[in-house]
Design an enzyme around this catalytic site. Sequence first.
Site, PDB file in Angstrom:
ATOM      1  N   ARG A  16      36.698  41.116  36.256  1.00 41.38           N
ATOM      2  CA  ARG A  16      37.059  42.167  37.206  1.00 41.38           C
ATOM      3  C   ARG A  16      35.878  42.710  37.999  1.00 41.38           C
ATOM      4  O   ARG A  16      35.904  42.723  39.221  1.00 41.38           O
ATOM      5  CB  ARG A  16      37.752  43.319  36.466  1.00 41.38           C
ATOM      6  N   HIS A  62      46.755  37.280  40.498  1.00 49.22           N
ATOM      7  CA  HIS A  62      46.092  38.538  40.133  1.00 49.22           C
ATOM      8  C   HIS A  62      47.145  39.574  39.720  1.00 49.22           C
ATOM      9  O   HIS A  62      47.595  40.372  40.553  1.00 49.22           O
ATOM     10  CB  HIS A  62      45.279  39.042  41.326  1.00 49.22           C
ATOM     11  N   TYR A 106      52.096  47.369  57.754  1.00 53.27           N
ATOM     12  CA  TYR A 106      51.807  47.495  59.193  1.00 53.27           C
ATOM     13  C   TYR A 106      50.659  46.594  59.644  1.00 53.27           C
ATOM     14  O   TYR A 106      50.607  46.206  60.800  1.00 53.27           O
ATOM     15  CB  TYR A 106      51.457  48.946  59.540  1.00 53.27           C
TER      16      TYR A 106
END
Length: 516
Positions: A16, A62, A106
């Site tokens: 990570r 993931h 968006y």
Amino acid sequence: MEGSFLEYSMSVIKSRALPDYRDGLKPVHRRIIFAANKDGLTHDKRYKKSAAIVGSVMGSYHPHGDMSIYDALVRMSQDFSMRYPLIDGQGNFGSIDGDSPAAMRYTEARLSKISSQFVEGLDEDWVEMHDNYDQSKKEPAYLPTLIPNVLVNGSEGIAVGLATKIPPHNLSEVLEASIALINNPNLTVEEMHQYIKGPDFPTGGSVLNQDGVKRYFGYDVSGSRKKSFRIRGKVVLEQEGEKKGKIIITEIPYGVKKSAIISQIVNYRKDEKAKKGKYRKFVRVFHDYITAIRDESSIEGIRVVIEYRGCPGDVVLNNLYKHTSLQISYAANPVVLVNKEPKRLSVLDLLSLYVEHQRDILRNRAAYRIKVLEKRIHILEGRLRVVADIMEAIHIITTSDTPEHDMMSRYQLDEAQVRDIFDLKIGRLKKLSIADMESEKKEKMEERDFNVALLASEEAQKEELIKRLTNIKETYQDERRTDLLEGTGEISHEDTQNYESMVLILTKNSYLTQIP
């Protein structure tokens, strides 16, 4: 409990928070690039909704929160966060003022041009792959890139008991140093420093305290062991008199929000408590002498105008450096994963590992391509034997009870060659051109011989690697943005005071007064 925590800690460290030295990426960034490439979102293709990319990454590779993936994707697209952005974003991806990006439904994204260097060769078997989280798909252990990303884009992360902080550097300088290291494996840190001058931040600015930079590079500098240096924004001082003028901020330190600098000045001016508390020594400069602050930034760049009166400009500027984020301290802490183990390294160590890794990639790629080319040459040889006697071959195929055996006997073919011939339709077999196949065979043999020679000679490997790095440098090189300044950047108390010429009068009644 102890076992569970240790297992969790190692998971955070390895999977990570820390980058791999080979591609300079953490798993989430690697998976974003890999998934986007799988979906065909290269720099020359159309954009795709960020939500679709995030969904692909989360579903296949993931299994973490969608916002953590989107935050990583957003940062990869910001030219004020990444020295060389790896994602080309379309829409509102945030600003240097700290404005949040638009929701992922968006915005649109695709890989940037430089990201094409990260995915080249992923379709070849020599790339190390491993299972994804549910063993349903394969993902790369690292991306086979020529870009020394661990240095050019840097990295920041906090693991359990470990943290990493690697500043970005200029790509041209790092590649020049890499070429010098290939030519001279015994390159010293002093010689490397002639190529890599220092960190090169996307927001520009200036770096001070070169001792901290040298320690981070690998010098043995006496005194403090801290690998920290100062980053200072760039300003233009326009004096309209001895104690009047404008300070125009054109660049700010890396990682600092422009709005934060303005807010700090405004808060000092407004905070009445500061006049009586620990800030009373310097608040007067902000309160009494700064008359106006305007943010005139535009798409062309940063421009924050600070007007002052009644104080020398350099004194106002020293107060800005000392008491706002116009100057900050940056503590480099290069910790990366080497063979899945965290190690703290110097810049020279990272560069040496990068060069050795590129040699391994070159050898692995050459060995794989030799096998592929030999297989293709073998197939072409079989086709040429058959096409040279095409009518008889078709007669055998259409009339023989054991066509495979008869073809192998007549044309000295093996199973792979016979299987290829029988996979072709009769019409396609008749249309095969002997001249085209001879030309392709010659081309494949030349390519195979080149790779065989490359694999056999370290000198040839060195020349090929230098050639490829030079091509990368010529394609993506740009000018350094961050200046390197002498001095430590320390601002003393005296440097922040507005000293004036005074007359002291001692009266006969023992009163002491002062007047300008």
